[in-house]
Design a protein around this motif. Structure first.
Motif, PDB file in Angstrom:
ATOM      1  N   GLY A  44       2.350  10.843  -3.701  1.00  0.00           N
ATOM      2  CA  GLY A  44       3.682  10.355  -4.046  1.00  0.00           C
ATOM      3  C   GLY A  44       4.099   9.067  -3.360  1.00  0.00           C
ATOM      4  N   LEU A  45       3.259   8.514  -2.472  1.00  0.00           N
ATOM      5  CA  LEU A  45       3.573   7.252  -1.812  1.00  0.00           C
ATOM      6  C   LEU A  45       3.631   6.144  -2.864  1.00  0.00           C
ATOM      7  CD1 LEU A  45       3.921   6.432   1.225  1.00  0.00           C
ATOM      8  CD2 LEU A  45       1.600   5.512   1.081  1.00  0.00           C
ATOM      9  N   SER A  46       4.525   5.174  -2.683  1.00  0.00           N
ATOM     10  CA  SER A  46       4.733   4.150  -3.716  1.00  0.00           C
ATOM     11  C   SER A  46       3.563   3.190  -3.868  1.00  0.00           C
ATOM     12  CB  SER A  46       6.011   3.358  -3.423  1.00  0.00           C
ATOM     13  OG  SER A  46       5.915   2.696  -2.176  1.00  0.00           O
ATOM     14  N   ASP A  47       2.738   3.026  -2.819  1.00  0.00           N
ATOM     15  CA  ASP A  47       1.602   2.109  -2.886  1.00  0.00           C
ATOM     16  C   ASP A  47       0.684   2.373  -1.696  1.00  0.00           C
ATOM     17  OD1 ASP A  47       0.427  -0.262  -4.286  1.00  0.00           O
ATOM     18  OD2 ASP A  47       0.719  -1.210  -2.338  1.00  0.00           O
ATOM     19  N   ASN A  48      -0.563   1.935  -1.810  1.00  0.00           N
ATOM     20  CA  ASN A  48      -1.527   2.098  -0.717  1.00  0.00           C
ATOM     21  C   ASN A  48      -1.373   1.060   0.390  1.00  0.00           C
ATOM     22  OD1 ASN A  48      -3.047   4.435  -1.177  1.00  0.00           O
ATOM     23  ND2 ASN A  48      -4.291   3.427  -2.718  1.00  0.00           N
ATOM     24  N   LEU A  49      -0.744  -0.079   0.114  1.00  0.00           N
ATOM     25  CA  LEU A  49      -0.568  -1.120   1.121  1.00  0.00           C
ATOM     26  C   LEU A  49       0.702  -0.842   1.918  1.00  0.00           C
ATOM     27  CD1 LEU A  49      -1.284  -3.774   2.486  1.00  0.00           C
ATOM     28  CD2 LEU A  49      -0.241  -4.972   0.566  1.00  0.00           C
ATOM     29  N   VAL A  50       0.538  -0.429   3.182  1.00  0.00           N
ATOM     30  CA  VAL A  50       1.659  -0.026   4.039  1.00  0.00           C
ATOM     31  C   VAL A  50       1.832  -1.062   5.146  1.00  0.00           C
ATOM     32  CG1 VAL A  50       2.571   1.774   5.540  1.00  0.00           C
ATOM     33  CG2 VAL A  50       1.210   2.395   3.532  1.00  0.00           C
ATOM     34  N   PHE A  51       2.996  -1.720   5.169  1.00  0.00           N
ATOM     35  CA  PHE A  51       3.274  -2.758   6.156  1.00  0.00           C
ATOM     36  C   PHE A  51       3.911  -2.224   7.432  1.00  0.00           C
ATOM     37  CE2 PHE A  51       3.639  -5.265   2.142  1.00  0.00           C
ATOM     38  CZ  PHE A  51       2.649  -6.190   2.400  1.00  0.00           C
ATOM     39  N   SER A  52       4.792  -1.231   7.332  1.00  0.00           N
ATOM     40  CA  SER A  52       5.581  -0.817   8.484  1.00  0.00           C
ATOM     41  C   SER A  52       5.919   0.658   8.420  1.00  0.00           C
ATOM     42  CB  SER A  52       6.870  -1.643   8.550  1.00  0.00           C
ATOM     43  OG  SER A  52       7.555  -1.564   7.319  1.00  0.00           O
ATOM     44  N   ILE A  53       6.155   1.235   9.623  1.00  0.00           N
ATOM     45  CA  ILE A  53       6.439   2.661   9.746  1.00  0.00           C
ATOM     46  C   ILE A  53       7.464   2.860  10.860  1.00  0.00           C
ATOM     47  CG2 ILE A  53       5.428   4.952  10.129  1.00  0.00           C
ATOM     48  CD1 ILE A  53       2.657   3.602   9.709  1.00  0.00           C
TER      49      ILE A  53
END
Length: 198
Positions: A44-53
């Motif tokens: 369900g994540l919006s995209d595989n490229l994750v910039f920040s958490i």
């Protein structure tokens, strides 16, 4: 060893001691007790490229991707996009404020999510640039915002901009950190590391 992608863009340790790792092509990975759990578009994540958490006071994990803002809590993922009020879907920086709100840095400006509503700040309201790369709430409660065109300080609703004319070595601010003496450390793109002490 189980990491979903070798290019990591962000790492965050939550209140339980688990590590959350944002990757370029593999979504988010959580490491707990030496085991990886991946969160990708399949979950369900919006995209595989994750910039920040970041983690909010309730323990929910927030992740910024190039296709929206994601909230992970109780095994469920909720996605926020421009359709919900974000100024841009590419979320580059996140910060959980002490008041429970979430500050979101996008390629289209700064946003604050509070009580389910977005409030946006852009160059029209005085920001130096709409490309938000770093966010930090300091020990005094001021919000510092690093952009592709300078450092911004939000104090009592007023924005002050610091650029190269004020001594910043490069106007592109990539990272921010406040040390134990309350000095602000500023990582730039091409100008090295700056230190600001009032």
């Amino acid at each position: 060893q189980g990491l979903s992608d070798n290019v990591t863009l962000g790492i965050f340790e939550d209140h339980t001691g688990a590590l959350w790792i944002g990757t370029e092509r593999g979504g988010i990975n959580r490491i707990r007790d030496g085991k990886f759990t991946a969160y990708t578009p399949r979950e369900g994540l919006s995209d595989n490229l994750v910039f920040s958490i970041c983690e909010d006071p309730s323990g929910a994990i927030w992740a910024g991707t190039r296709k929206g803002l994601n909230r992970i809590a109780d095994g469920k993922i909720k996605v926020y996009t421009t359709a919900d009020g974000l100024p841009n879907d590419s979320v580059l920086a996140l910060h959980a404020a002490r008041d429970g709100s979430i500050w979101i840095g996008t390629r289209g400006g700064l946003s604050r999510l509070s009580d389910g509503h977005f409030t946006n700040l852009t160059t029209e309201q005085g920001l130096s640039n709409n490309h938000i790369l770093a966010i930090l709430e300091d020990s005094q409660g001021d919000l510092w915002v690093g952009t592709g065109g300078g450092l911004n300080r939000l104090h009592n609703g007023k924005i002050t901009v610091y650029g190269t004319a004020a001594g910043l070595s490069n106007a592109a601010v990539m990272s921010l950190f406040e040390d134990s003496s309350h000095a602000l450390w500023i990582g730039t793109n091409g100008g090295g590391l700056d230190r600001l002490k009032d």
